[in-house]
Write a protein that holds these residues in place. Sequence first.
Motif, short mmCIF file in Angstrom:
data_model
loop_
_atom_site.label_atom_id
_atom_site.label_comp_id
_atom_site.label_asym_id
_atom_site.label_seq_id
_atom_site.Cartn_x
_atom_site.Cartn_y
_atom_site.Cartn_z
N LYS A 57 -9.97 8.82 2.00
CA LYS A 57 -10.17 9.41 0.67
C LYS A 57 -9.65 8.47 -0.42
CE LYS A 57 -5.89 12.15 0.20
NZ LYS A 57 -5.33 13.51 0.06
N PHE A 58 -8.59 7.71 -0.11
CA PHE A 58 -8.10 6.74 -1.09
C PHE A 58 -9.09 5.58 -1.23
CE2 PHE A 58 -4.18 8.70 0.66
CZ PHE A 58 -3.75 9.31 -0.49
N LEU A 59 -9.65 5.16 -0.11
CA LEU A 59 -10.67 4.12 -0.16
C LEU A 59 -11.87 4.59 -0.97
CD1 LEU A 59 -12.13 1.51 0.69
CD2 LEU A 59 -12.76 2.68 2.82
N GLU A 60 -12.29 5.83 -0.78
CA GLU A 60 -13.42 6.38 -1.52
C GLU A 60 -13.14 6.35 -3.02
OE1 GLU A 60 -16.30 10.09 -0.61
OE2 GLU A 60 -14.23 10.65 -1.08
N GLN A 61 -11.93 6.73 -3.41
CA GLN A 61 -11.54 6.69 -4.81
C GLN A 61 -11.56 5.26 -5.35
OE1 GLN A 61 -7.65 8.49 -4.73
NE2 GLN A 61 -8.45 10.52 -4.18
N ASP A 62 -11.09 4.32 -4.53
CA ASP A 62 -11.02 2.93 -4.98
C ASP A 62 -12.40 2.30 -5.08
OD1 ASP A 62 -8.30 3.28 -5.01
OD2 ASP A 62 -7.97 2.35 -3.05
N LEU A 63 -13.29 2.66 -4.17
CA LEU A 63 -14.67 2.19 -4.28
C LEU A 63 -15.32 2.71 -5.56
CD1 LEU A 63 -15.98 2.59 -0.61
CD2 LEU A 63 -15.68 0.45 -1.85
N GLU A 64 -15.01 3.95 -5.91
CA GLU A 64 -15.54 4.53 -7.15
C GLU A 64 -15.02 3.75 -8.36
OE1 GLU A 64 -15.43 8.74 -9.69
OE2 GLU A 64 -14.66 8.66 -7.64
N THR A 65 -13.72 3.50 -8.39
CA THR A 65 -13.12 2.75 -9.50
C THR A 65 -13.72 1.35 -9.60
OG1 THR A 65 -11.05 3.97 -9.24
CG2 THR A 65 -10.95 1.93 -10.50
N HIS A 66 -13.84 0.69 -8.46
CA HIS A 66 -14.39 -0.66 -8.40
C HIS A 66 -15.83 -0.68 -8.91
CE1 HIS A 66 -14.98 -4.74 -6.96
NE2 HIS A 66 -15.96 -4.35 -6.16
N PHE A 81 0.83 -1.20 0.00
CA PHE A 81 0.00 0.00 0.00
C PHE A 81 0.87 1.25 0.00
CE2 PHE A 81 -3.07 3.08 1.75
CZ PHE A 81 -4.18 2.80 0.95
N THR A 82 1.95 1.23 0.77
CA THR A 82 2.88 2.37 0.78
C THR A 82 3.44 2.61 -0.61
OG1 THR A 82 3.50 1.99 3.09
CG2 THR A 82 5.06 3.22 1.73
N GLN A 83 3.80 1.53 -1.28
CA GLN A 83 4.33 1.65 -2.64
C GLN A 83 3.29 2.26 -3.59
OE1 GLN A 83 5.38 -2.13 -4.36
NE2 GLN A 83 5.75 -1.28 -6.39
N LEU A 84 2.05 1.83 -3.44
CA LEU A 84 1.00 2.33 -4.31
C LEU A 84 0.72 3.81 -4.09
CD1 LEU A 84 -1.46 -0.70 -4.08
CD2 LEU A 84 -0.18 0.02 -6.11
N LEU A 85 0.85 4.27 -2.84
CA LEU A 85 0.63 5.69 -2.57
C LEU A 85 1.79 6.55 -3.04
CD1 LEU A 85 -1.18 5.95 0.88
CD2 LEU A 85 -2.12 5.71 -1.42
N SER A 86 2.92 5.93 -3.28
CA SER A 86 4.06 6.69 -3.80
C SER A 86 3.96 6.88 -5.31
CB SER A 86 5.38 5.99 -3.46
OG SER A 86 5.51 4.77 -4.19
N LEU A 118 0.68 7.26 -7.64
CA LEU A 118 -0.79 7.28 -7.73
C LEU A 118 -1.31 6.94 -9.12
CD1 LEU A 118 -1.60 10.38 -5.51
CD2 LEU A 118 -1.60 7.96 -4.89
N THR A 119 -0.39 6.67 -10.08
CA THR A 119 -0.84 6.24 -11.40
C THR A 119 -1.19 4.74 -11.41
OG1 THR A 119 1.41 5.70 -12.18
CG2 THR A 119 0.62 7.97 -12.50
N GLN A 120 -0.73 4.02 -10.40
CA GLN A 120 -1.02 2.59 -10.32
C GLN A 120 -2.40 2.34 -9.71
OE1 GLN A 120 2.18 -0.13 -8.95
NE2 GLN A 120 3.35 1.73 -8.52
N SER A 121 -3.07 1.31 -10.19
CA SER A 121 -4.36 0.93 -9.60
C SER A 121 -4.11 0.25 -8.26
CB SER A 121 -5.11 -0.02 -10.53
OG SER A 121 -6.26 -0.55 -9.86
N ARG A 122 -4.88 0.64 -7.26
CA ARG A 122 -4.77 0.01 -5.94
C ARG A 122 -5.70 -1.19 -5.78
NH1 ARG A 122 -4.41 5.56 -4.85
NH2 ARG A 122 -6.67 5.68 -4.57
#
Length: 282
Positions: free
Chosen positions: A146-155, A92-97, A99-103
């Motif tokens: 806020k990252f979870l909210e973005q990921d729920l939207e993408t999902h 998760f730390t890597q993904l936040l570094s 933000l172009t990668q899908s979480r």
Amino acid sequence: MDSDTEEIEDGPVSEKEMKILEQFRAKLDYQGDPYGIIKCDWKLVRYLRARSMDVKKAELLFHKSMKQRAHYLECPEEIQKWFFTHVSSSHFTQLLSDLTQSRLPWYFRDKENRLAYFIRLGRLTKGNVRELGYKNMAHMMVWTGKFLEQDLETHFIENECTGSMKVHIVVDLDGFDMSSLALKDLPTVARSQLSVIFDIFPETVGFITIINAPPFIVTAWPVVAMFVPRNTRKRITVSGTNVTENATKLLEMFTPLNLPLALGGACNTDGPYCPSRVFCSS
């Protein structure tokens, strides 16, 4: 985060909801919404669902939420550093570094295809919590939320705007031992911190499954539950330390490949607790 109705809709906006949603939208000021919530049906309907489709109450919640978002979404660097040091998983730390990668691949999925994540709070110490400070807990949770909210939207979009719009959180309290600190401050913390999360992210939690809870947590839960909206409360289960019972319960909700080996599943990508994918595990 939820209302007091017996049944709350999940997923796409229904035809019945849409009529009320348009009435609600007409009362809101687009200039007071820098997050684009008003324009999006399935984002905006969360506020109505959280207030039993009562337009007036939903309007009050919306305005309160916007003010709180403005205050909490900008997270001080020291709080972010605490999160990366004590909570975040390596992946998760890597993904936040970047933000172009899908979480989305980082998350587990429950049997209803909800995004799910696991957190081992028993790994936190009293010193860790004191270092953060109770007053900063909401800041950290909103920032990560806020990252979870973005990921729920993408999902949700990737599933063609069908299915659940909520998350499933599994909290493992094995080793959790902060009773003298936590019990004294639980009412204050619950009142001041949880309400912020529920207001900013209404109707976002599908289930919270708490396992390996020590006796003092089981005792304290009724106090905390008073500050949790009833429909969210109904979707929270608190279990003790019986390993077999916990594994059985989790396997009712998750397939073996979506459950760490240490919790009774078959996921063992980088160790039995899957530290790269489980918060507070590394």
